[in-house]
Design an enzyme around this catalytic site. Sequence first.
Site, PDB file in Angstrom:
ATOM      1  N   CYS A 163       0.808  -1.221   0.000  1.00 38.65           N
ATOM      2  CA  CYS A 163       0.000   0.000   0.000  1.00 38.65           C
ATOM      3  C   CYS A 163       0.843   1.274   0.000  1.00 38.65           C
ATOM      4  O   CYS A 163       0.294   2.386  -0.029  1.00 38.65           O
ATOM      5  CB  CYS A 163      -0.937  -0.009   1.207  1.00 38.65           C
ATOM      6  SG  CYS A 163      -1.908  -1.524   1.317  1.00 38.65           S
ATOM      7  N   HIS A 303      -3.101   8.008   5.951  1.00 37.40           N
ATOM      8  CA  HIS A 303      -3.270   6.670   5.382  1.00 37.40           C
ATOM      9  C   HIS A 303      -4.694   6.202   5.666  1.00 37.40           C
ATOM     10  O   HIS A 303      -5.344   5.636   4.792  1.00 37.40           O
ATOM     11  CB  HIS A 303      -2.237   5.710   5.984  1.00 37.40           C
ATOM     12  CG  HIS A 303      -2.191   4.378   5.318  1.00 37.40           C
ATOM     13  ND1 HIS A 303      -2.008   4.239   3.957  1.00 37.40           N
ATOM     14  CD2 HIS A 303      -2.328   3.124   5.817  1.00 37.40           C
ATOM     15  CE1 HIS A 303      -2.033   2.946   3.646  1.00 37.40           C
ATOM     16  NE2 HIS A 303      -2.221   2.256   4.748  1.00 37.40           N
ATOM     17  N   GLU A 314      -2.026   5.628  13.700  1.00 35.94           N
ATOM     18  CA  GLU A 314      -1.619   6.792  12.916  1.00 35.94           C
ATOM     19  C   GLU A 314      -1.915   8.083  13.685  1.00 35.94           C
ATOM     20  O   GLU A 314      -1.120   9.023  13.654  1.00 35.94           O
ATOM     21  CB  GLU A 314      -2.319   6.809  11.560  1.00 35.94           C
ATOM     22  CG  GLU A 314      -1.821   7.935  10.665  1.00 35.94           C
ATOM     23  CD  GLU A 314      -2.338   7.867   9.245  1.00 35.94           C
ATOM     24  OE1 GLU A 314      -1.822   8.619   8.390  1.00 35.94           O
ATOM     25  OE2 GLU A 314      -3.266   7.067   8.964  1.00 35.94           O
ATOM     26  N   LYS A 335      -9.780   7.895   1.604  1.00 38.48           N
ATOM     27  CA  LYS A 335     -10.237   6.503   1.480  1.00 38.48           C
ATOM     28  C   LYS A 335     -11.694   6.356   1.933  1.00 38.48           C
ATOM     29  O   LYS A 335     -12.346   5.376   1.584  1.00 38.48           O
ATOM     30  CB  LYS A 335      -9.339   5.569   2.293  1.00 38.48           C
ATOM     31  CG  LYS A 335      -7.934   5.380   1.734  1.00 38.48           C
ATOM     32  CD  LYS A 335      -7.146   4.388   2.575  1.00 38.48           C
ATOM     33  CE  LYS A 335      -5.742   4.150   2.019  1.00 38.48           C
ATOM     34  NZ  LYS A 335      -4.845   5.288   2.235  1.00 38.48           N
ATOM     35  N   HIS A 340      -9.745   1.667  -0.318  1.00 41.59           N
ATOM     36  CA  HIS A 340      -8.283   1.591  -0.292  1.00 41.59           C
ATOM     37  C   HIS A 340      -7.792   1.063  -1.638  1.00 41.59           C
ATOM     38  O   HIS A 340      -8.025  -0.092  -1.982  1.00 41.59           O
ATOM     39  CB  HIS A 340      -7.860   0.664   0.848  1.00 41.59           C
ATOM     40  CG  HIS A 340      -6.390   0.701   1.148  1.00 41.59           C
ATOM     41  ND1 HIS A 340      -5.468   1.260   0.299  1.00 41.59           N
ATOM     42  CD2 HIS A 340      -5.684   0.212   2.212  1.00 41.59           C
ATOM     43  CE1 HIS A 340      -4.260   1.136   0.833  1.00 41.59           C
ATOM     44  NE2 HIS A 340      -4.372   0.514   1.991  1.00 41.59           N
ATOM     45  N   PHE A 399       1.737  -3.320   4.114  1.00 39.81           N
ATOM     46  CA  PHE A 399       2.122  -4.649   4.591  1.00 39.81           C
ATOM     47  C   PHE A 399       3.627  -4.833   4.394  1.00 39.81           C
ATOM     48  O   PHE A 399       4.220  -4.308   3.465  1.00 39.81           O
ATOM     49  CB  PHE A 399       1.378  -5.734   3.809  1.00 39.81           C
ATOM     50  CG  PHE A 399      -0.062  -5.934   4.222  1.00 39.81           C
ATOM     51  CD1 PHE A 399      -0.661  -5.136   5.174  1.00 39.81           C
ATOM     52  CD2 PHE A 399      -0.820  -6.943   3.643  1.00 39.81           C
ATOM     53  CE1 PHE A 399      -1.976  -5.331   5.557  1.00 39.81           C
ATOM     54  CE2 PHE A 399      -2.144  -7.149   4.008  1.00 39.81           C
ATOM     55  CZ  PHE A 399      -2.724  -6.345   4.971  1.00 39.81           C
TER      56      PHE A 399
END
Length: 413
Positions: A163, A303, A314, A335, A340, A399
């Site tokens: 991502c 994010h 975050e 998002k 996403h 990830f």
Amino acid sequence: MERRVVITGVGLVTPLGVGTDKTWEGLLEGRNGVCPITKFDPTDYTVKIAGEIQDFDALDYVTKKDLKKVDYHIQYALAASQFAAESAGLVEGGYDPDRYGTFIGSGIGGLGMMEVHHRTLIEKGPGRVSPFFIPGLIVNEAAGWVSIRHQLRGPNSATCTACTTGAHGIGDAFKIISRGAADGMFGGGTEGVVCGLAISGFAAMRALSTRNDEPERASRPFDADRDGFILGEGSGVLVLEALDVALERGAPIVAEIVGYGMSGDAYHISAPPSDGNGAIRSMRAALDDAGVSPDSVGYINAHGTSTQANDKIETLAIREVFGAHADKLVVSSTKSMMGHLLGAAGGVEAGAVALALRDQVVPPTVNYENPDPECDLDYVPNEARDLSFEYGMSNSFGFGGTNASLLLKRFDG
């Protein structure tokens, strides 16, 4: 001496619309692009919603002959690069092709194409697998096709960092120009994996929202009732150019890119550390790279995935980096409206920050209805907001524990 680098073109293909203007208008209107899945029959799946691209005619960007050679992620990258080139005023013959390159990656690549050709292998045998399968699958082919389409003979590369891919593509392109290895780059990310294999895989991880009856309300970053992210698709490609080159050709300058930070969590393959140290170091690295103090930043495109852990951590990381100034920051997650977009997310979201700096307005976080005590920043709830600000940041975390932060500056001429 490092060269200054500016963004002259923004190309967006998202669930909010095919084209930069349509996406930007959708973001400012607070529209939602999450819908019931139509690309395959989701009846037997626990997750039946996604951020699909609507009204996309691939033949507007790919010839009929080439269409069978390219997965969705390549189609979307070609479309986004076309929008980016048009907005940058880059026309054939108007730039030195040997000094312009491409750095466009994908988090997963042609998973949908893999699904189709694996079925062909099982049902019809190895002799029926297409010779176009491998070139249509691998993650650097989007960069390759864009390079061919726009005759970009400079650096040609790609990254695959989950991502964080789109942010790394832009950040690495920025540094290539900054050190003088190119005059311009098409940088960003692309993804097209709304397919059964991807949905079932992410659902098995319990990463996705199962709010199937309310698709438009399913992605709700920082909201107390969030239950997972929405899988989306699309592409975000920016044209980056050295400032002197952009000025010489009279290019429209959207914003300046001034900082790029990277870090690794070294913690877990898919979960962030509870203290947010990877995100903290990524944001600080971007600020240090730019030589900018935290209290100069006005807006962060987070994010903000709509998962319990990411949004809480975050928030914690932003508070650690920005201290007391965190209460003056505005933070939103686009998002909430698109889902996403995985490897495309960083490209799309950096594009949104650039447009926000240009227009001095920031998009909202929609579906923010029930505040979470552990997420206590100003998330621009539900409506866009006019904002006078000089610096904006875009965060991408992926990830594998990979993190990137981009710092952009309003261009004042």
